[in-house]
Design a protein around this motif. Structure first.
Motif, PDB file in Angstrom:
ATOM      1  N   VAL A   1      -5.042  -9.068   4.049  1.00  0.00           N
ATOM      2  CA  VAL A   1      -6.064  -8.064   3.758  1.00  0.00           C
ATOM      3  C   VAL A   1      -6.810  -8.461   2.498  1.00  0.00           C
ATOM      4  CG1 VAL A   1      -4.709  -6.240   4.861  1.00  0.00           C
ATOM      5  CG2 VAL A   1      -4.521  -6.575   2.384  1.00  0.00           C
ATOM      6  N   SER A   2      -7.899  -7.755   2.241  1.00  0.00           N
ATOM      7  CA  SER A   2      -8.765  -8.098   1.123  1.00  0.00           C
ATOM      8  C   SER A   2      -8.065  -7.949  -0.224  1.00  0.00           C
ATOM      9  CB  SER A   2     -10.018  -7.225   1.164  1.00  0.00           C
ATOM     10  OG  SER A   2     -10.869  -7.499   0.077  1.00  0.00           O
ATOM     11  N   GLU A   3      -7.232  -6.907  -0.360  1.00  0.00           N
ATOM     12  CA  GLU A   3      -6.568  -6.667  -1.640  1.00  0.00           C
ATOM     13  C   GLU A   3      -5.375  -5.746  -1.427  1.00  0.00           C
ATOM     14  OE1 GLU A   3      -7.756  -5.285  -6.233  1.00  0.00           O
ATOM     15  OE2 GLU A   3      -9.221  -5.124  -4.601  1.00  0.00           O
ATOM     16  N   VAL A   4      -4.340  -5.927  -2.231  1.00  0.00           N
ATOM     17  CA  VAL A   4      -3.180  -5.040  -2.241  1.00  0.00           C
ATOM     18  C   VAL A   4      -3.110  -4.399  -3.622  1.00  0.00           C
ATOM     19  CG1 VAL A   4      -0.686  -4.826  -1.972  1.00  0.00           C
ATOM     20  CG2 VAL A   4      -1.948  -6.503  -0.601  1.00  0.00           C
ATOM     21  N   ILE A   5      -3.076  -3.064  -3.645  1.00  0.00           N
ATOM     22  CA  ILE A   5      -3.131  -2.333  -4.910  1.00  0.00           C
ATOM     23  C   ILE A   5      -1.931  -1.400  -5.014  1.00  0.00           C
ATOM     24  CG2 ILE A   5      -4.460  -0.702  -6.301  1.00  0.00           C
ATOM     25  CD1 ILE A   5      -6.948  -1.634  -4.737  1.00  0.00           C
ATOM     26  N   GLN A   6      -1.188  -1.501  -6.092  1.00  0.00           N
ATOM     27  CA  GLN A   6      -0.109  -0.559  -6.360  1.00  0.00           C
ATOM     28  C   GLN A   6      -0.671   0.678  -7.050  1.00  0.00           C
ATOM     29  OE1 GLN A   6       3.508  -1.945  -8.138  1.00  0.00           O
ATOM     30  NE2 GLN A   6       3.395  -3.959  -7.156  1.00  0.00           N
ATOM     31  N   VAL A   7      -0.281   1.841  -6.560  1.00  0.00           N
ATOM     32  CA  VAL A   7      -0.664   3.118  -7.169  1.00  0.00           C
ATOM     33  C   VAL A   7       0.617   3.744  -7.698  1.00  0.00           C
ATOM     34  CG1 VAL A   7      -1.834   5.314  -6.829  1.00  0.00           C
ATOM     35  CG2 VAL A   7      -2.511   3.327  -5.462  1.00  0.00           C
ATOM     36  N   PRO A   8       0.989   3.464  -8.939  1.00  0.00           N
ATOM     37  CA  PRO A   8       2.299   3.891  -9.447  1.00  0.00           C
ATOM     38  C   PRO A   8       2.392   5.395  -9.630  1.00  0.00           C
ATOM     39  CG  PRO A   8       1.003   2.912 -11.198  1.00  0.00           C
ATOM     40  CD  PRO A   8       0.219   2.697  -9.942  1.00  0.00           C
ATOM     41  N   ALA A   9       3.610   5.905  -9.523  1.00  0.00           N
ATOM     42  CA  ALA A   9       3.871   7.320  -9.779  1.00  0.00           C
ATOM     43  C   ALA A   9       4.092   7.530 -11.273  1.00  0.00           C
ATOM     44  CB  ALA A   9       5.106   7.770  -9.008  1.00  0.00           C
ATOM     45  N   PRO A  10       3.769   8.702 -11.793  1.00  0.00           N
ATOM     46  CA  PRO A  10       4.067   8.991 -13.204  1.00  0.00           C
ATOM     47  C   PRO A  10       5.571   8.909 -13.463  1.00  0.00           C
ATOM     48  CG  PRO A  10       2.640  10.676 -12.219  1.00  0.00           C
ATOM     49  CD  PRO A  10       3.146   9.832 -11.097  1.00  0.00           C
ATOM     50  N   SER A  11       5.937   8.626 -14.700  1.00  0.00           N
ATOM     51  CA  SER A  11       7.344   8.506 -15.070  1.00  0.00           C
ATOM     52  C   SER A  11       7.905   9.882 -15.406  1.00  0.00           C
ATOM     53  CB  SER A  11       7.500   7.567 -16.268  1.00  0.00           C
ATOM     54  OG  SER A  11       7.042   6.276 -15.953  1.00  0.00           O
ATOM     55  N   THR A  12       8.385  10.567 -14.384  1.00  0.00           N
ATOM     56  CA  THR A  12       8.916  11.920 -14.566  1.00  0.00           C
ATOM     57  C   THR A  12       9.782  12.254 -13.358  1.00  0.00           C
ATOM     58  OG1 THR A  12       8.289  14.232 -14.940  1.00  0.00           O
ATOM     59  CG2 THR A  12       6.845  12.943 -13.523  1.00  0.00           C
ATOM     60  N   GLU A  13      10.153  13.512 -13.171  1.00  0.00           N
ATOM     61  CA  GLU A  13      10.977  13.896 -12.031  1.00  0.00           C
ATOM     62  C   GLU A  13      10.168  13.805 -10.736  1.00  0.00           C
ATOM     63  OE1 GLU A  13      10.627  18.406 -11.048  1.00  0.00           O
ATOM     64  OE2 GLU A  13      11.795  18.218 -12.885  1.00  0.00           O
ATOM     65  N   LEU A  14      10.877  13.750  -9.606  1.00  0.00           N
ATOM     66  CA  LEU A  14      10.245  13.467  -8.316  1.00  0.00           C
ATOM     67  C   LEU A  14       9.160  14.476  -7.965  1.00  0.00           C
ATOM     68  CD1 LEU A  14      10.036  11.761  -5.775  1.00  0.00           C
ATOM     69  CD2 LEU A  14      11.892  13.133  -4.785  1.00  0.00           C
ATOM     70  N   TYR A  15       9.418  15.758  -8.145  1.00  0.00           N
ATOM     71  CA  TYR A  15       8.409  16.753  -7.759  1.00  0.00           C
ATOM     72  C   TYR A  15       7.121  16.560  -8.551  1.00  0.00           C
ATOM     73  CZ  TYR A  15       5.790  21.079  -7.586  1.00  0.00           C
ATOM     74  OH  TYR A  15       4.761  21.988  -7.467  1.00  0.00           O
ATOM     75  N   ALA A  16       7.235  16.379  -9.844  1.00  0.00           N
ATOM     76  CA  ALA A  16       6.045  16.170 -10.675  1.00  0.00           C
ATOM     77  C   ALA A  16       5.342  14.875 -10.289  1.00  0.00           C
ATOM     78  CB  ALA A  16       6.432  16.160 -12.150  1.00  0.00           C
ATOM     79  N   GLN A  17       6.104  13.854  -9.920  1.00  0.00           N
ATOM     80  CA  GLN A  17       5.501  12.618  -9.431  1.00  0.00           C
ATOM     81  C   GLN A  17       4.679  12.874  -8.168  1.00  0.00           C
ATOM     82  OE1 GLN A  17       9.163  10.273  -9.087  1.00  0.00           O
ATOM     83  NE2 GLN A  17       8.374   8.888 -10.648  1.00  0.00           N
TER      84      GLN A  17
END
Length: 314
Positions: free
Chosen positions: A262-278
């Motif tokens: 594919v043209s590009e692979v991009i990681q969209v990281p989750a915030p560093s916190t508990e799962l629900y807030a992520q």
């Protein structure tokens, strides 16, 4: 283009202002309700119900509190669910926009369906909105004695607002930057195990706000990405893969395969916190990205005429 004030004239319903005001806007009930909990969701409430299953084990319960998220477009299923819940002895807690014609009631003769005002007897009215998931989920947190999770999510949303709002220039605005990367491309949506529901959330946001289609891959992703381009490699030229929540061992294998397809692979990281807030943070970030994508295409991000017509004719 996304830093021009004139571009935001396309937003006739001022959704950017609604997005900016979303953190700490919850003003609904905070009373803790009786356990055990069950949850079913429809329309706008369906994704929120899926996320809440991280702490609500059952779809239906006997006794305790049965949450019914009435987000529209249920085509009669909500009535059936409420009848079953009341028959099992659960206390209904209905939040959302109500039912169009009927609801389940219990009297001395047993369970019946009664024609009623669609907004009558709702425990929590939640208006139709692309951002109603925030209200559904925060209400569920408070009702299930998870106020600390609700607070953690507010902190994440406040931080994201500071970096993603319309006043932040594209040079430092991650939502505007990702929208540019998606412009004229079709996103493939992938996620690690804790964030599978984000595939659903982002597909909804990209279509409803961004007016764009995407490709969700939720089952057997390794097989699909390793095989699906072999006959037609050129189809990958207009695709970009989003790894929602960041990367894990399985996604690392997929990224290695996709980088040559594919043209590009991009990681969209989750915030560093508990799962629900992520989860709520990733959803909120996706809303900003989708909003900006609509503007890049010269389109008003408000709900489409076809969607409104579908609601009116349900």
């Amino acid at each position: 283009m996304l830093d021009s004030a004139e571009r935001f004239d396309l937003d006739t319903t001022h959704l950017a202002q609604t997005l900016e005001a979303l953190p700490r806007s919850y003003a609904g009930p905070t009373k803790v309700l009786a356990a055990p909990y069950g949850i079913i969701g429809f329309g706008e409430g369906a994704w929120a119900a899926e996320v809440a299953r991280d702490w609500i084990d059952a779809s239906m319960v006997a006794g305790g509190t049965q949450f019914v998220l009435l987000g529209g477009l249920d085509f009669g299923e909500a009535d059936s669910g409420m009848i079953l819940a009341e028959a099992a002895g659960a206390t209904l807690y209905r939040m959302g926009i109500g039912l169009k014609a009927t609801r389940a009631t219990r009297d001395e003769k047993g369970l019946t369906l009664k024609f009623t005002d669609p907004l009558a007897d709702l425990e929590h009215l939640i208006p139709i909105s692309p951002f109603s998931s925030y209200t559904y989920l925060q209400a569920l947190c408070y009702a299930c004695d998870r106020a600390s999770s609700a607070e953690a999510a507010e902190v994440v949303l406040e931080d994201l607002r500071e970096t993603c709002n319309t006043e932040v220039h594209s040079d430092t605005n991650p939502a505007k930057q990702l929208a540019w990367k998606l412009w004229t491309r079709t996103p493939i949506l992938l996620a690690g195990t804790p964030f599978q529901s984000q595939i659903w959330a982002w597909q909804l946001m990209l279509s409803r706000l961004g007016k764009s289609m995407s490709i969700p891959i939720e089952r057997n992703p390794l097989t699909i990405v390793a095989s699906g381009f072999e006959a037609r490699h050129e189809t990958g030229d207009s695709l970009v893969a989003l790894l929602l929540g960041g990367s894990d061992e399985a996604l690392e294998f997929m990224q290695e395969v996709l980088e040559s397809r594919v043209s590009e692979v991009i990681q969209v990281p989750a915030p560093s916190t508990e799962l629900y807030a992520q989860q709520l943070g990733l959803w909120y970030f996706g809303a900003w990205v989708s909003y900006y994508l609509a503007l890049l295409y010269g389109t008003d991000p408000k709900d489409s005429a076809a969607l409104n017509e579908l609601r009116n004719n349900q």
